[in-house]
Design a protein around this motif. Structure first.
Motif, PDB file in Angstrom:
ATOM      1  N   LYS A   9       0.825  -1.210   0.000  1.00 46.75           N
ATOM      2  CA  LYS A   9       0.000   0.000   0.000  1.00 46.75           C
ATOM      3  C   LYS A   9       0.857   1.257   0.000  1.00 46.75           C
ATOM      4  O   LYS A   9       1.884   1.331   0.671  1.00 46.75           O
ATOM      5  CB  LYS A   9      -0.922   0.008   1.215  1.00 46.75           C
ATOM      6  CG  LYS A   9      -1.956  -1.086   1.178  1.00 46.75           C
ATOM      7  CD  LYS A   9      -2.907  -0.980   2.346  1.00 46.75           C
ATOM      8  CE  LYS A   9      -3.942  -2.082   2.276  1.00 46.75           C
ATOM      9  NZ  LYS A   9      -4.797  -2.100   3.446  1.00 46.75           N
ATOM     10  N   ASN A  10       0.373   2.249  -0.727  1.00 48.23           N
ATOM     11  CA  ASN A  10       1.083   3.520  -0.836  1.00 48.23           C
ATOM     12  C   ASN A  10       1.231   4.189   0.530  1.00 48.23           C
ATOM     13  O   ASN A  10       2.263   4.796   0.816  1.00 48.23           O
ATOM     14  CB  ASN A  10       0.339   4.433  -1.812  1.00 48.23           C
ATOM     15  CG  ASN A  10       1.203   5.550  -2.321  1.00 48.23           C
ATOM     16  OD1 ASN A  10       2.427   5.459  -2.280  1.00 48.23           O
ATOM     17  ND2 ASN A  10       0.580   6.607  -2.777  1.00 48.23           N
ATOM     18  N   ASP A  12       1.586   2.727   3.420  1.00 54.46           N
ATOM     19  CA  ASP A  12       2.658   2.053   4.162  1.00 54.46           C
ATOM     20  C   ASP A  12       4.033   2.520   3.679  1.00 54.46           C
ATOM     21  O   ASP A  12       4.951   2.725   4.483  1.00 54.46           O
ATOM     22  CB  ASP A  12       2.537   0.529   4.009  1.00 54.46           C
ATOM     23  CG  ASP A  12       1.303  -0.030   4.686  1.00 54.46           C
ATOM     24  OD1 ASP A  12       0.725   0.673   5.539  1.00 54.46           O
ATOM     25  OD2 ASP A  12       0.915  -1.172   4.366  1.00 54.46           O
ATOM     26  N   PHE A  13       4.189   2.674   2.353  1.00 57.50           N
ATOM     27  CA  PHE A  13       5.444   3.199   1.816  1.00 57.50           C
ATOM     28  C   PHE A  13       5.699   4.600   2.363  1.00 57.50           C
ATOM     29  O   PHE A  13       6.808   4.920   2.783  1.00 57.50           O
ATOM     30  CB  PHE A  13       5.394   3.259   0.282  1.00 57.50           C
ATOM     31  CG  PHE A  13       5.790   1.980  -0.395  1.00 57.50           C
ATOM     32  CD1 PHE A  13       7.115   1.699  -0.670  1.00 57.50           C
ATOM     33  CD2 PHE A  13       4.831   1.049  -0.771  1.00 57.50           C
ATOM     34  CE1 PHE A  13       7.490   0.531  -1.313  1.00 57.50           C
ATOM     35  CE2 PHE A  13       5.188  -0.124  -1.411  1.00 57.50           C
ATOM     36  CZ  PHE A  13       6.522  -0.387  -1.675  1.00 57.50           C
ATOM     37  N   SER A  14       4.668   5.435   2.363  1.00 56.85           N
ATOM     38  CA  SER A  14       4.818   6.823   2.824  1.00 56.85           C
ATOM     39  C   SER A  14       5.254   6.895   4.275  1.00 56.85           C
ATOM     40  O   SER A  14       6.106   7.709   4.635  1.00 56.85           O
ATOM     41  CB  SER A  14       3.501   7.583   2.649  1.00 56.85           C
ATOM     42  OG  SER A  14       3.173   7.670   1.293  1.00 56.85           O
ATOM     43  N   VAL A  15       4.677   6.035   5.122  1.00 60.65           N
ATOM     44  CA  VAL A  15       5.050   6.026   6.541  1.00 60.65           C
ATOM     45  C   VAL A  15       6.525   5.657   6.698  1.00 60.65           C
ATOM     46  O   VAL A  15       7.255   6.281   7.469  1.00 60.65           O
ATOM     47  CB  VAL A  15       4.151   5.042   7.333  1.00 60.65           C
ATOM     48  CG1 VAL A  15       4.683   4.816   8.733  1.00 60.65           C
ATOM     49  CG2 VAL A  15       2.723   5.557   7.383  1.00 60.65           C
ATOM     50  N   VAL A  16       6.981   4.656   5.959  1.00 59.31           N
ATOM     51  CA  VAL A  16       8.384   4.239   6.053  1.00 59.31           C
ATOM     52  C   VAL A  16       9.300   5.357   5.554  1.00 59.31           C
ATOM     53  O   VAL A  16      10.330   5.648   6.160  1.00 59.31           O
ATOM     54  CB  VAL A  16       8.629   2.929   5.273  1.00 59.31           C
ATOM     55  CG1 VAL A  16      10.106   2.557   5.289  1.00 59.31           C
ATOM     56  CG2 VAL A  16       7.808   1.795   5.866  1.00 59.31           C
ATOM     57  N   PHE A  17       8.922   6.031   4.461  1.00 58.11           N
ATOM     58  CA  PHE A  17       9.741   7.126   3.940  1.00 58.11           C
ATOM     59  C   PHE A  17       9.812   8.285   4.926  1.00 58.11           C
ATOM     60  O   PHE A  17      10.860   8.888   5.115  1.00 58.11           O
ATOM     61  CB  PHE A  17       9.196   7.637   2.607  1.00 58.11           C
ATOM     62  CG  PHE A  17       9.430   6.693   1.442  1.00 58.11           C
ATOM     63  CD1 PHE A  17      10.633   6.027   1.296  1.00 58.11           C
ATOM     64  CD2 PHE A  17       8.444   6.489   0.500  1.00 58.11           C
ATOM     65  CE1 PHE A  17      10.853   5.168   0.227  1.00 58.11           C
ATOM     66  CE2 PHE A  17       8.653   5.640  -0.571  1.00 58.11           C
ATOM     67  CZ  PHE A  17       9.852   4.976  -0.705  1.00 58.11           C
ATOM     68  N   GLY A  44       9.312  -3.648   1.017  1.00 54.28           N
ATOM     69  CA  GLY A  44       8.725  -2.972  -0.137  1.00 54.28           C
ATOM     70  C   GLY A  44       9.828  -2.691  -1.133  1.00 54.28           C
ATOM     71  O   GLY A  44      10.950  -2.350  -0.757  1.00 54.28           O
ATOM     72  N   LEU A  45       9.515  -2.842  -2.417  1.00 51.31           N
ATOM     73  CA  LEU A  45      10.526  -2.661  -3.457  1.00 51.31           C
ATOM     74  C   LEU A  45      10.117  -1.548  -4.403  1.00 51.31           C
ATOM     75  O   LEU A  45       8.940  -1.427  -4.758  1.00 51.31           O
ATOM     76  CB  LEU A  45      10.699  -3.953  -4.263  1.00 51.31           C
ATOM     77  CG  LEU A  45      11.107  -5.185  -3.469  1.00 51.31           C
ATOM     78  CD1 LEU A  45      11.117  -6.402  -4.351  1.00 51.31           C
ATOM     79  CD2 LEU A  45      12.453  -4.977  -2.831  1.00 51.31           C
ATOM     80  N   SER A  46      11.099  -0.763  -4.811  1.00 52.54           N
ATOM     81  CA  SER A  46      10.860   0.299  -5.772  1.00 52.54           C
ATOM     82  C   SER A  46      11.997   0.284  -6.790  1.00 52.54           C
ATOM     83  O   SER A  46      13.164   0.450  -6.428  1.00 52.54           O
ATOM     84  CB  SER A  46      10.806   1.654  -5.064  1.00 52.54           C
ATOM     85  OG  SER A  46      10.692   2.687  -6.002  1.00 52.54           O
ATOM     86  N   VAL A  47      11.636   0.051  -8.051  1.00 54.38           N
ATOM     87  CA  VAL A  47      12.616   0.057  -9.129  1.00 54.38           C
ATOM     88  C   VAL A  47      12.068   0.968 -10.227  1.00 54.38           C
ATOM     89  O   VAL A  47      11.061   0.669 -10.844  1.00 54.38           O
ATOM     90  CB  VAL A  47      12.873  -1.369  -9.683  1.00 54.38           C
ATOM     91  CG1 VAL A  47      13.969  -1.335 -10.738  1.00 54.38           C
ATOM     92  CG2 VAL A  47      13.248  -2.318  -8.563  1.00 54.38           C
ATOM     93  N   SER A  48      12.729   2.078 -10.444  1.00 52.65           N
ATOM     94  CA  SER A  48      12.277   3.098 -11.380  1.00 52.65           C
ATOM     95  C   SER A  48      12.400   2.646 -12.829  1.00 52.65           C
ATOM     96  O   SER A  48      13.208   1.775 -13.164  1.00 52.65           O
ATOM     97  CB  SER A  48      13.107   4.366 -11.172  1.00 52.65           C
ATOM     98  OG  SER A  48      12.889   5.281 -12.206  1.00 52.65           O
TER      99      SER A  48
END
Length: 119
Positions: A9-10, A12-17, A44-48
């Motif tokens: 979930k977006n 959850d990513f935002s909280v970690v960031f 969580g994974l992020s690959v641009s």
């Protein structure tokens, strides 16, 4: 990797960031957020798109997931991790990805037994 181990979930990513600590090397940026009472870690994974086409991005995500699967017994279980892959990861094989991730995880001090992954 099981559903319990993933951040999707977006929010959850935002909280970690926002609340987590970040550590980086040339290949990866790692955000770590301690979460008390959590039975296992989540990743969580992020690959641009800058890294490569869909095939390349999915291969990188598979390599990262496999590395975390191999290291899961040695990691602090009550953390959320977000891994951002940088452009140099497109040309790396599994062993290089694993070595680089261990390096950034060591910098973040998230291993239970640190001496196992020291150089």
């Amino acid at each position: 990797m099981k559903k319990d181990y993933r951040i999707k979930k977006n929010e959850d990513f935002s909280v970690v960031f926002q609340k987590g600590k970040s550590v980086a090397n040339r290949q990866f940026v790692l955000y770590v957020l301690p979460k008390e009472g959590q039975p296992n870690f989540r990743i969580g994974l992020s690959v641009s798109k800058k890294v490569g086409n869909a095939v390349t991005r999915n291969r990188i995500k598979r390599l990262i997931r496999e590395t975390f699967t191999q290291l899961k017994d040695d990691l602090n279980q009550s953390n959320d991790y977000v891994v951002i892959a940088r452009i140099p990861t497109a040309d790396m094989d599994f062993h290089e990805v694993k070595k680089s991730l261990i390096h950034v995880l060591n910098k973040a001090r998230v291993f239970k037994k640190r001496e196992r992954y020291q150089k």
